[in-house]
Design a protein around this motif. Structure first.
Motif, PDB file in Angstrom:
ATOM      1  N   GLY A  33       0.813  -1.217   0.000  1.00  0.00           N
ATOM      2  CA  GLY A  33       0.000   0.000   0.000  1.00  0.00           C
ATOM      3  C   GLY A  33       0.841   1.259   0.000  1.00  0.00           C
ATOM      4  N   GLU A  34       0.184   2.368   0.250  1.00  0.00           N
ATOM      5  CA  GLU A  34       0.868   3.650   0.354  1.00  0.00           C
ATOM      6  C   GLU A  34       1.166   3.939   1.819  1.00  0.00           C
ATOM      7  N   GLY A  35       2.311   4.500   2.110  1.00  0.00           N
ATOM      8  CA  GLY A  35       2.627   4.899   3.475  1.00  0.00           C
ATOM      9  C   GLY A  35       2.610   3.732   4.442  1.00  0.00           C
ATOM     10  N   HIS A  36       2.339   4.027   5.714  1.00  0.00           N
ATOM     11  CA  HIS A  36       2.383   2.952   6.706  1.00  0.00           C
ATOM     12  C   HIS A  36       1.069   2.198   6.785  1.00  0.00           C
ATOM     13  N   GLY A  77      -1.012   5.349  18.097  1.00  0.00           N
ATOM     14  CA  GLY A  77      -1.980   5.503  19.171  1.00  0.00           C
ATOM     15  C   GLY A  77      -3.365   5.003  18.825  1.00  0.00           C
ATOM     16  N   SER A  78      -3.477   4.266  17.728  1.00  0.00           N
ATOM     17  CA  SER A  78      -4.782   3.778  17.293  1.00  0.00           C
ATOM     18  C   SER A  78      -5.054   2.386  17.835  1.00  0.00           C
ATOM     19  N   GLY A  79      -4.199   1.892  18.701  1.00  0.00           N
ATOM     20  CA  GLY A  79      -4.426   0.560  19.241  1.00  0.00           C
ATOM     21  C   GLY A  79      -3.560  -0.506  18.603  1.00  0.00           C
ATOM     22  N   GLU A  80      -3.266  -0.336  17.319  1.00  0.00           N
ATOM     23  CA  GLU A  80      -2.363  -1.303  16.702  1.00  0.00           C
ATOM     24  C   GLU A  80      -1.203  -0.581  16.017  1.00  0.00           C
ATOM     25  N   THR A  81      -0.071  -1.248  15.964  1.00  0.00           N
ATOM     26  CA  THR A  81       1.139  -0.654  15.422  1.00  0.00           C
ATOM     27  C   THR A  81       1.126  -0.692  13.901  1.00  0.00           C
ATOM     28  N   SER A  82       1.649   0.365  13.282  1.00  0.00           N
ATOM     29  CA  SER A  82       1.757   0.406  11.828  1.00  0.00           C
ATOM     30  C   SER A  82       3.202   0.221  11.396  1.00  0.00           C
ATOM     31  N   TYR A  83       3.375  -0.268  10.181  1.00  0.00           N
ATOM     32  CA  TYR A  83       4.711  -0.515   9.657  1.00  0.00           C
ATOM     33  C   TYR A  83       4.842   0.085   8.273  1.00  0.00           C
ATOM     34  N   GLU A  84       6.069   0.411   7.935  1.00  0.00           N
ATOM     35  CA  GLU A  84       6.321   1.056   6.649  1.00  0.00           C
ATOM     36  C   GLU A  84       7.705   0.644   6.174  1.00  0.00           C
ATOM     37  N   ILE A  85       7.863   0.426   4.876  1.00  0.00           N
ATOM     38  CA  ILE A  85       9.175   0.086   4.335  1.00  0.00           C
ATOM     39  C   ILE A  85      10.110   1.270   4.562  1.00  0.00           C
ATOM     40  N   LYS A  86      11.328   0.984   4.921  1.00  0.00           N
ATOM     41  CA  LYS A  86      12.248   2.072   5.235  1.00  0.00           C
ATOM     42  C   LYS A  86      12.712   2.754   3.960  1.00  0.00           C
ATOM     43  N   LYS A  87      12.576   4.064   3.947  1.00  0.00           N
ATOM     44  CA  LYS A  87      13.012   4.816   2.781  1.00  0.00           C
ATOM     45  C   LYS A  87      14.453   5.262   2.990  1.00  0.00           C
ATOM     46  N   PRO A  88      15.126   5.599   1.901  1.00  0.00           N
ATOM     47  CA  PRO A  88      16.526   6.007   2.030  1.00  0.00           C
ATOM     48  C   PRO A  88      16.702   7.169   3.003  1.00  0.00           C
ATOM     49  N   ARG A  89      15.735   8.096   2.993  1.00  0.00           N
ATOM     50  CA  ARG A  89      15.816   9.272   3.859  1.00  0.00           C
ATOM     51  C   ARG A  89      14.844   9.107   5.031  1.00  0.00           C
ATOM     52  N   PRO A  90      15.350   9.180   6.261  1.00  0.00           N
ATOM     53  CA  PRO A  90      14.440   9.042   7.408  1.00  0.00           C
ATOM     54  C   PRO A  90      13.401  10.149   7.435  1.00  0.00           C
TER      55      PRO A  90
END
Lengths: 145, 145
Positions: A33-36, A77-90
């Motif tokens: 998907g897009e983003g986290h 803070g929505s109750g569940e943790t989100s994840y996102e692929i690490k981009k070159p720039r933090p």
DNA sequence: CCGCTTGTCGCAAAGATCGGCAGGAAGCGA
DNA sequence: TCGCTTCCTGCCGATCTTTGCGACAAGCGG
């Protein structure tokens, strides 16, 4: 697909971990998907590809990916943790407590802060993905001082 | 006792909440030790004073205290959340991934960063207690580059 | 290609946190 | 002080996340 096969396989391998079909599917799901993406959604995507994969496998794989720096985690803070692929720039996230909206910001502001902490306390900060809560401009005006 | 009775009772009141025996005991438990205390320990202290208080009451009270700004929460990555009575001056924690040690730092460094975020993105950050992970000086030297 | 070693997976159960519900008590007004 | 209203609490169950364990398979050497 956002991740490159060779890249992540080598990363796992270099850190003494194995490349498995499950991990491949889970990383695909993070990038789908897009983003986290919240864990529940990642799990759903993984299950769409393979019914037999267990939740705990997803949790373990994500924790591993974060550990070796392939993925960043964000507790919005929505109750569940989100994840996102690490981009070159933090980057970091600003979450508005008024409207719930989120925006991404670069690491320029934090870079200076991290440097100062290193100079003054000798501590090298590794955290490269912050979630900061507050009020966005629109909500700030709406709420008044 | 670190907290002053009048202070917190008025704070609850002002935000439309009631002062109860349970909340009093729970806040006492937060203040009973040094620095931040994991929820399990807070619960144990509360139970020592009153066997009948339920875990969910402790969770709810702590969430409320955080919401009204009497207490700050910190997820130190140990599996359970820690809580600390809010001090007049905000501060943050540096947690070393090498030795597990923690140190407290003032909000000078972050204040500048928060200002910049406000200027550049119009976003007013409310988060006043960060937990940053990394390597302390000792572990950094030990591990080498 | 075959078997070994050891990290992984699926499962089940535990641990941490949150939410709904009915009885109980804080704080208000009489 | 006595009710009344409303919020809070205790109990129970749901949800999210982690962990222990035996079966399994990735990657190595032959």
């Amino acid at each position: 697909m956002t991740h490159h096969r060779m890249r992540w396989e080598e990363r796992l391998w270099a850190t003494g971990h194995r490349v498995t079909r499950q991990r491949s599917l889970i990383l695909d799901a993070v990038c789908a998907g897009e983003g986290h993406t919240p864990l529940g959604e990642i799990y759903a995507r993984v299950r769409r590809a393979d019914r037999s994969i267990d939740r705990s496998t997803v949790y373990r794989a994500l924790r591993l990916f974060v550990e070796v720096g392939l993925v960043v985690a964000a507790d919005t803070g929505s109750g569940e943790t989100s994840y996102e692929i690490k981009k070159p720039r933090p980057h970091h996230h600003l979450v508005c407590r008024g409207c719930g909206g989120e925006q991404e910001i670069g690491d320029d502001a934090t870079a200076a802060m991290f440097d100062e902490v290193r100079r003054r306390h000798g501590f090298e900060i590794a955290t490269d993905h912050l979630v900061l809560f507050g009020l966005c401009e629109a909500c700030r005006c709406r709420a008044g001082p």
